[in-house]
Design a protein around this motif. Structure first.
Motif, PDB file in Angstrom:
ATOM      1  N   ALA A  37       0.833  -1.204   0.000  1.00  0.00           N
ATOM      2  CA  ALA A  37       0.000   0.000   0.000  1.00  0.00           C
ATOM      3  C   ALA A  37       0.863   1.248   0.000  1.00  0.00           C
ATOM      4  CB  ALA A  37      -0.913  -0.014   1.226  1.00  0.00           C
ATOM      5  N   ARG A  38       1.985   1.199   0.691  1.00  0.00           N
ATOM      6  CA  ARG A  38       2.878   2.360   0.746  1.00  0.00           C
ATOM      7  C   ARG A  38       3.426   2.705  -0.635  1.00  0.00           C
ATOM      8  NH1 ARG A  38       8.044   2.977   4.919  1.00  0.00           N
ATOM      9  NH2 ARG A  38       8.580   5.131   4.333  1.00  0.00           N
ATOM     10  N   ALA A  39       3.778   1.661  -1.400  1.00  0.00           N
ATOM     11  CA  ALA A  39       4.278   1.889  -2.751  1.00  0.00           C
ATOM     12  C   ALA A  39       3.210   2.517  -3.636  1.00  0.00           C
ATOM     13  CB  ALA A  39       4.767   0.578  -3.356  1.00  0.00           C
ATOM     14  N   LEU A  40       1.977   2.051  -3.482  1.00  0.00           N
ATOM     15  CA  LEU A  40       0.883   2.616  -4.270  1.00  0.00           C
ATOM     16  C   LEU A  40       0.675   4.090  -3.954  1.00  0.00           C
ATOM     17  CD1 LEU A  40      -1.929  -0.103  -4.257  1.00  0.00           C
ATOM     18  CD2 LEU A  40      -0.552   0.647  -6.196  1.00  0.00           C
ATOM     19  N   LEU A  41       0.600   4.396  -2.668  1.00  0.00           N
ATOM     20  CA  LEU A  41       0.299   5.766  -2.257  1.00  0.00           C
ATOM     21  C   LEU A  41       1.404   6.740  -2.656  1.00  0.00           C
ATOM     22  CD1 LEU A  41      -1.222   5.083   1.286  1.00  0.00           C
ATOM     23  CD2 LEU A  41      -2.419   5.614  -0.839  1.00  0.00           C
ATOM     24  N   GLY A  42       2.609   6.216  -2.849  1.00  0.00           N
ATOM     25  CA  GLY A  42       3.706   7.089  -3.244  1.00  0.00           C
ATOM     26  C   GLY A  42       3.914   7.172  -4.736  1.00  0.00           C
ATOM     27  N   ASN A  43       3.021   6.552  -5.524  1.00  0.00           N
ATOM     28  CA  ASN A  43       3.187   6.509  -6.972  1.00  0.00           C
ATOM     29  C   ASN A  43       2.152   7.395  -7.654  1.00  0.00           C
ATOM     30  OD1 ASN A  43       2.504   5.148  -9.761  1.00  0.00           O
ATOM     31  ND2 ASN A  43       4.601   4.549  -9.238  1.00  0.00           N
ATOM     32  N   SER A  44       2.618   8.397  -8.394  1.00  0.00           N
ATOM     33  CA  SER A  44       1.698   9.348  -9.015  1.00  0.00           C
ATOM     34  C   SER A  44       0.834   8.700 -10.092  1.00  0.00           C
ATOM     35  CB  SER A  44       2.481  10.524  -9.613  1.00  0.00           C
ATOM     36  OG  SER A  44       3.394  10.063 -10.599  1.00  0.00           O
ATOM     37  N   ALA A  45       1.391   7.686 -10.778  1.00  0.00           N
ATOM     38  CA  ALA A  45       0.606   7.009 -11.814  1.00  0.00           C
ATOM     39  C   ALA A  45      -0.588   6.289 -11.202  1.00  0.00           C
ATOM     40  CB  ALA A  45       1.495   6.022 -12.576  1.00  0.00           C
ATOM     41  N   TRP A  46      -0.396   5.699 -10.017  1.00  0.00           N
ATOM     42  CA  TRP A  46      -1.514   5.030  -9.360  1.00  0.00           C
ATOM     43  C   TRP A  46      -2.585   6.036  -8.986  1.00  0.00           C
ATOM     44  CZ3 TRP A  46      -4.061   5.242  -4.667  1.00  0.00           C
ATOM     45  CH2 TRP A  46      -5.009   4.219  -4.454  1.00  0.00           C
ATOM     46  N   TRP A  47      -2.198   7.192  -8.506  1.00  0.00           N
ATOM     47  CA  TRP A  47      -3.178   8.219  -8.162  1.00  0.00           C
ATOM     48  C   TRP A  47      -3.948   8.666  -9.403  1.00  0.00           C
ATOM     49  CZ3 TRP A  47      -5.114   9.128  -3.633  1.00  0.00           C
ATOM     50  CH2 TRP A  47      -4.357   8.855  -2.487  1.00  0.00           C
ATOM     51  N   TRP A  48      -3.255   8.718 -10.538  1.00  0.00           N
ATOM     52  CA  TRP A  48      -3.954   9.080 -11.781  1.00  0.00           C
ATOM     53  C   TRP A  48      -4.977   8.007 -12.142  1.00  0.00           C
ATOM     54  CZ3 TRP A  48      -3.799  13.644 -14.259  1.00  0.00           C
ATOM     55  CH2 TRP A  48      -4.395  13.716 -15.520  1.00  0.00           C
ATOM     56  N   SER A  49      -4.606   6.735 -11.993  1.00  0.00           N
ATOM     57  CA  SER A  49      -5.557   5.663 -12.281  1.00  0.00           C
ATOM     58  C   SER A  49      -6.726   5.704 -11.292  1.00  0.00           C
ATOM     59  CB  SER A  49      -4.866   4.295 -12.236  1.00  0.00           C
ATOM     60  OG  SER A  49      -4.515   3.931 -10.918  1.00  0.00           O
ATOM     61  N   ALA A  50      -6.436   6.065 -10.036  1.00  0.00           N
ATOM     62  CA  ALA A  50      -7.508   6.192  -9.040  1.00  0.00           C
ATOM     63  C   ALA A  50      -8.459   7.324  -9.435  1.00  0.00           C
ATOM     64  CB  ALA A  50      -6.915   6.455  -7.664  1.00  0.00           C
ATOM     65  N   GLY A  51      -7.902   8.394  -9.981  1.00  0.00           N
ATOM     66  CA  GLY A  51      -8.742   9.496 -10.453  1.00  0.00           C
ATOM     67  C   GLY A  51      -9.645   9.071 -11.598  1.00  0.00           C
ATOM     68  N   LEU A  52      -9.103   8.258 -12.511  1.00  0.00           N
ATOM     69  CA  LEU A  52      -9.928   7.740 -13.608  1.00  0.00           C
ATOM     70  C   LEU A  52     -11.047   6.865 -13.062  1.00  0.00           C
ATOM     71  CD1 LEU A  52      -7.182   6.771 -16.220  1.00  0.00           C
ATOM     72  CD2 LEU A  52      -8.877   8.590 -16.453  1.00  0.00           C
ATOM     73  N   ASN A  53     -10.714   6.033 -12.075  1.00  0.00           N
ATOM     74  CA  ASN A  53     -11.743   5.196 -11.450  1.00  0.00           C
ATOM     75  C   ASN A  53     -12.836   6.043 -10.811  1.00  0.00           C
ATOM     76  OD1 ASN A  53     -11.587   2.218 -11.480  1.00  0.00           O
ATOM     77  ND2 ASN A  53      -9.490   2.551 -10.802  1.00  0.00           N
ATOM     78  N   ALA A  54     -12.430   7.126 -10.143  1.00  0.00           N
ATOM     79  CA  ALA A  54     -13.402   7.998  -9.491  1.00  0.00           C
ATOM     80  C   ALA A  54     -14.325   8.654 -10.522  1.00  0.00           C
ATOM     81  CB  ALA A  54     -12.679   9.063  -8.665  1.00  0.00           C
ATOM     82  N   ALA A  55     -13.732   9.126 -11.623  1.00  0.00           N
ATOM     83  CA  ALA A  55     -14.538   9.755 -12.676  1.00  0.00           C
ATOM     84  C   ALA A  55     -15.518   8.746 -13.277  1.00  0.00           C
ATOM     85  CB  ALA A  55     -13.623  10.321 -13.761  1.00  0.00           C
ATOM     86  N   ALA A  56     -15.026   7.510 -13.514  1.00  0.00           N
ATOM     87  CA  ALA A  56     -15.901   6.474 -14.053  1.00  0.00           C
ATOM     88  C   ALA A  56     -17.022   6.141 -13.077  1.00  0.00           C
ATOM     89  CB  ALA A  56     -15.087   5.217 -14.364  1.00  0.00           C
ATOM     90  N   ALA A  57     -16.697   6.125 -11.784  1.00  0.00           N
ATOM     91  CA  ALA A  57     -17.711   5.829 -10.774  1.00  0.00           C
ATOM     92  C   ALA A  57     -18.797   6.896 -10.745  1.00  0.00           C
ATOM     93  CB  ALA A  57     -17.051   5.713  -9.402  1.00  0.00           C
ATOM     94  N   LEU A  58     -18.417   8.147 -10.910  1.00  0.00           N
ATOM     95  CA  LEU A  58     -19.407   9.223 -10.939  1.00  0.00           C
ATOM     96  C   LEU A  58     -20.336   9.081 -12.144  1.00  0.00           C
ATOM     97  CD1 LEU A  58     -17.211  12.285  -9.875  1.00  0.00           C
ATOM     98  CD2 LEU A  58     -18.982  11.150  -8.528  1.00  0.00           C
ATOM     99  N   LEU A  59     -19.776   8.746 -13.299  1.00  0.00           N
ATOM    100  CA  LEU A  59     -20.599   8.529 -14.488  1.00  0.00           C
ATOM    101  C   LEU A  59     -21.532   7.336 -14.285  1.00  0.00           C
ATOM    102  CD1 LEU A  59     -17.821   9.068 -17.173  1.00  0.00           C
ATOM    103  CD2 LEU A  59     -19.849  10.506 -16.879  1.00  0.00           C
ATOM    104  N   HIS A  60     -21.008   6.299 -13.646  1.00  0.00           N
ATOM    105  CA  HIS A  60     -21.816   5.116 -13.373  1.00  0.00           C
ATOM    106  C   HIS A  60     -22.947   5.439 -12.402  1.00  0.00           C
ATOM    107  CE1 HIS A  60     -22.450   0.776 -13.287  1.00  0.00           C
ATOM    108  NE2 HIS A  60     -22.579   0.846 -11.973  1.00  0.00           N
ATOM    109  N   ALA A  61     -22.629   6.244 -11.390  1.00  0.00           N
ATOM    110  CA  ALA A  61     -23.653   6.648 -10.425  1.00  0.00           C
ATOM    111  C   ALA A  61     -24.761   7.444 -11.110  1.00  0.00           C
ATOM    112  CB  ALA A  61     -23.020   7.480  -9.310  1.00  0.00           C
ATOM    113  N   ALA A  62     -24.370   8.314 -12.038  1.00  0.00           N
ATOM    114  CA  ALA A  62     -25.371   9.087 -12.775  1.00  0.00           C
ATOM    115  C   ALA A  62     -26.253   8.158 -13.616  1.00  0.00           C
ATOM    116  CB  ALA A  62     -24.680  10.111 -13.669  1.00  0.00           C
ATOM    117  N   ALA A  63     -25.643   7.128 -14.211  1.00  0.00           N
ATOM    118  CA  ALA A  63     -26.426   6.170 -15.005  1.00  0.00           C
ATOM    119  C   ALA A  63     -27.441   5.441 -14.137  1.00  0.00           C
ATOM    120  CB  ALA A  63     -25.490   5.171 -15.678  1.00  0.00           C
ATOM    121  N   LEU A  64     -27.041   5.122 -12.911  1.00  0.00           N
ATOM    122  CA  LEU A  64     -27.940   4.415 -12.005  1.00  0.00           C
ATOM    123  C   LEU A  64     -29.114   5.281 -11.568  1.00  0.00           C
ATOM    124  CD1 LEU A  64     -25.290   2.561  -9.834  1.00  0.00           C
ATOM    125  CD2 LEU A  64     -27.023   1.478 -11.270  1.00  0.00           C
ATOM    126  N   ARG A  65     -28.962   6.581 -11.703  1.00  0.00           N
ATOM    127  CA  ARG A  65     -30.078   7.476 -11.375  1.00  0.00           C
ATOM    128  C   ARG A  65     -31.180   7.376 -12.416  1.00  0.00           C
ATOM    129  NH1 ARG A  65     -33.956   9.416 -10.339  1.00  0.00           N
ATOM    130  NH2 ARG A  65     -34.527  11.396  -9.352  1.00  0.00           N
TER     131      ARG A  65
END
Length: 294
Positions: A37-65
């Motif tokens: 987990a420490r390696a992940l949290l210190g890696n900027s590329a992982w944070w970028w992928s987490a941001g993509l996941n968050a954006a996708a989740a928001l779109l998915h949440a809107a679809a569920l509405r």
């Protein structure tokens, strides 16, 4: 715009974004960046992928509405369809003929599934007791799937990720529908369920990250099969969702499910999407879907 059409459009956008995140996560996992987990949290590329996941989740949440679980969740398989060309591009290769056949079969199967699944915008929601019960049962299933230690845990963790994502979607629909009603946004039930959404969404992402250590294709396929099956069960048992058009609808859904499953299996026959991709520096963020760094 028709609610079903809007839900499908949002699902498509979500699938492409999830696919970019999955390719990014797989490349990180393959490079052993995700060992701790420490390696992940210190890696900027992982944070970028987490941001993509968050954006996708928001779109998915809107679809569920705007669409029921039985409609929205099967479209999640399009994540695998989108990940194929993205992964191939990142690996510097062409999409194989088997991958194209798998893509066409998956899309055709999803099209058949959409016909009986299309229904009115969701109105029913999970009660707090139902949400807690579903959450508890899912946690128990995830523990059983991931407790065993062996050198090849990818598909078990992928199944657990699919279950977590399905429950997160069911809970998200409760937040989106109940929270959209006047005065309900800050109710105890909505706030509690929203917190559970965060737990399962983050848990599903971490479980998929673990699953991708063995490659992208098979784990992502399992995620995209387990997710809609679990979500459909929740929708039909607890939310009163039903397939349309009676016996014909059931036949269409069964045919579509078989075709989509066949397509997913074809897609998993190809070597992991980014096996031959050259490793990128840890500090370089994902700049575009086709140049994901993990």
């Amino acid at each position: 715009m028709n609610a079903t059409v809007l839900a499908v459009a949002l699902c498509l956008a979500s699938a492409v974004t999830y696919a970019a995140a999955a390719v990014a996560q797989e490349r990180l996992a393959r490079r052993a960046v995700a060992r701790t987990a420490r390696a992940l949290l210190g890696n900027s590329a992982w944070w970028w992928s987490a941001g993509l996941n968050a954006a996708a989740a928001l779109l998915h949440a809107a679809a569920l509405r705007y669409g029921p679980l039985t409609l929205v969740q099967p479209l999640g398989a399009l994540t695998l369809v989108a990940a194929v060309p993205l992964g191939a591009r990142g690996a510097g290769r062409r999409v194989a003929a088997t991958e194209w056949r798998g893509t066409l079969a998956t899309v055709a199967g999803l099209g058949l599934l959409l016909l009986p699944a299309s229904g009115p915008a969701p109105d029913d929601t999970l009660s707090l007791a139902e949400a807690l019960a579903v959450s508890g049962a899912t946690v128990a299933a995830i523990v059983l799937l991931t407790a065993r230690r062996d050198p090849g845990p990818g598909l078990r963790h992928a199944t657990a990720s699919g279950l977590a994502s399905a429950v997160a979607s069911a809970l998200t629909q409760t937040v989106a529908v109940a929270g959209g009603r006047g005065g309900a946004l800050l109710s105890g039930r909505v706030v509690t369920v929203a917190l559970l959404v965060v737990v399962f969404a983050v848990g599903g992402m971490l479980l998929s990250q673990r699953a991708y250590r063995g490659g992208l294709g098979a784990p992502l396929a399992v995620v995209n099969l387990a997710n809609p099956l679990a979500a459909a069960a929740i929708g039909m048992v607890l939310l009163g969702e039903r397939l349309q058009h009676g016996a014909l609808g059931i036949l269409l859904a069964a045919t579509g499910a078989l075709a989509a499953t066949r397509g997913v299996l074809l897609l998993t026959r190809t070597a992991p999407a980014a096996q031959t991709a050259a490793p990128l520096p840890d500090s370089r963020p994902v700049q575009a879907a086709g140049h994901a760094t993990a």
